[in-house]
Design an enzyme around this catalytic site. Structure first.
Site, short mmCIF file in Angstrom:
data_model
loop_
_atom_site.label_atom_id
_atom_site.label_comp_id
_atom_site.label_asym_id
_atom_site.label_seq_id
_atom_site.Cartn_x
_atom_site.Cartn_y
_atom_site.Cartn_z
N SER A 96 -9.59 -3.77 -9.16
CA SER A 96 -9.35 -2.35 -9.41
C SER A 96 -9.76 -1.57 -8.18
CB SER A 96 -10.15 -1.86 -10.62
OG SER A 96 -9.99 -0.48 -10.80
N GLY A 147 -10.62 2.67 0.41
CA GLY A 147 -9.84 3.36 1.44
C GLY A 147 -10.13 2.92 2.85
N CYS A 152 -4.65 0.61 3.76
CA CYS A 152 -5.03 1.52 2.67
C CYS A 152 -5.16 2.95 3.19
CB CYS A 152 -6.34 1.06 2.05
SG CYS A 152 -6.81 2.00 0.58
N GLY A 187 -11.83 -3.16 6.20
CA GLY A 187 -12.29 -2.81 7.54
C GLY A 187 -12.64 -3.98 8.43
N GLY A 208 -8.31 -9.27 4.61
CA GLY A 208 -6.89 -9.12 4.28
C GLY A 208 -6.02 -9.30 5.50
N ARG A 233 1.69 -6.02 3.32
CA ARG A 233 1.79 -4.76 2.59
C ARG A 233 0.56 -4.53 1.72
NH1 ARG A 233 6.30 -6.40 -2.04
NH2 ARG A 233 4.82 -7.38 -3.47
N ARG A 250 -2.94 -1.89 -10.97
CA ARG A 250 -4.16 -1.77 -10.19
C ARG A 250 -4.57 -0.31 -10.01
NH1 ARG A 250 -6.55 -1.88 -4.92
NH2 ARG A 250 -8.12 -3.52 -4.80
#
Length: 327
Positions: A96, A147, A152, A187, A208, A233, A250
């Site tokens: 989430s 974020g 993001c 990050g 990621g 993506r 999500r």
């Protein structure tokens, strides 16, 4: 061709099978049933892996590798979770973007009531108060970040989030009092960022974009201006939301007629196989700890907490000096 076949009967314990393999000096040990049909295969390489990676499994009887899966916090995911636990799940990650919600709290309580042995990684959170709520609900670990990922844009679009270093430090400092480990999520662009996250109190990091270009990551390679690339993506991107309801779930927007993007799509350069790339990352972290003067990640964290290892603010000139310059 082998004429003297050494086998073990189905139902043999892992310890007994390992003894048979050692005594036979064979490379493989077939596990067969009463009709001599092959049911499993134990290899000498398995013994070496068990010796070299003792923490890769929590099940000492079978040495089954630790397995984790991610689910959302919707009611239908309780059915999916039941199937995952039946299959042998060890860890569940509650996926989430904003973990401090009634949905996630209810899901954590459901898991702890029905599957008390299952570890729960909850999140995402960025403040101590958010962490407190999830820890009180029963979370075993926390993901920190909102974020801060490379794809993001939540902080820009929603004006919601927190600088990642501050979030990791504050949440880890609070969670440490309860023995709750923290995952720095977002990050991470290079080895230096991993070391910073570990220094700030994280037990591990999520990567990621750093792993998105590897051979094993989803997607197909393509060439652009001579570079081998792979698409990457964000789950909050319009591209992801339009192709399935997983992204919408999500962000609790699967029923919205108007989609508001909290992520973007892009491309990353090919990094080769993850096997070699992870070795590169591991070696880099070892060199980083060596230069800092810490023998382990635990020693690094305790050194920062006690003030022996300190962070220093770098000016713009210092940052320029610390990178490639003068060429």
């Amino acid at each position: 061709m082998t004429t003297e076949l050494v086998t073990a009967s189905e139902g043999v314990s892992l310890l007994e099978a390992q003894k048979i393999l050692k005594l036979s000096k064979k490379g493989k040990l077939p596990i067969v049933d009463s009709e001599f049909r092959l049911k499993a295969l134990l290899a000498r390489s398995d013994l070496i892996k068990t010796r070299d990676y003792p923490w890769a499994s929590t099940k000492h009887t079978s040495k089954q590798l630790i397995c984790a899966a991610a689910i959302s916090t919707h009611p239908e995911d309780q059915i999916r979770l039941k199937a995952l636990v039946t299959a042998g799940l060890d860890i569940v990650v509650l996926d989430s973007s904003q973990g401090n919600s009634s949905y996630q709290i209810d899901m954590i309580r459901h898991i702890k009531e029905n599957y008390p042995a299952l570890d729960v990684i909850a999140g995402n959170v960025v403040t101590q108060e958010q962490a407190r709520v999830l820890i009180a609900a029963g979370a075993d670990a926390l993901r920190v970040g909102m974020g801060s990922g490379s794809i993001c844009i939540t902080q820009e679009v929603m004006a919601c989030g927190r600088p990642q270093a501050t979030a990791v430090y504050r949440v880890a400092k609070f969670a440490r009092q309860f023995g709750i480990p923290v995952v720095a999520d977002g990050g991470i662009q290079n080895i230096g960022h991993i070391i910073k996250a570990l220094s700030l109190g994280a037990s591990t990091v999520m990567m990621g974009s750093l792993l998105a270009g590897t051979t094993e990551s989803p997607g197909d390679y393509f060439y652009h201006e001579g570079q081998r690339l792979k698409r990457y993506r964000g789950m909050g991107s319009l591209d992801a939301m339009e192709k399935g309801d997983a992204a919408g779930k999500r962000y609790y927007s699967e029923g919205d007629k108007v989609k508001v993007a909290q992520g973007v799509s892009g491309t990353v350069v090919d990094k080769g196989t993850v096997k070699k790339f992870l070795d590169y990352l591991k070696t880099g972290i070892q060199h980083g700890l060596q230069d800092i003067g810490s023998k382990s990640i635990a020693e690094l964290a305790s050194g920062v907490a006690s003030g022996i290892i300190r962070f220093e603010k770098r000016t713009a000139s210092a940052q320029l000096e610390g990178g490639v310059h003068g060429l």
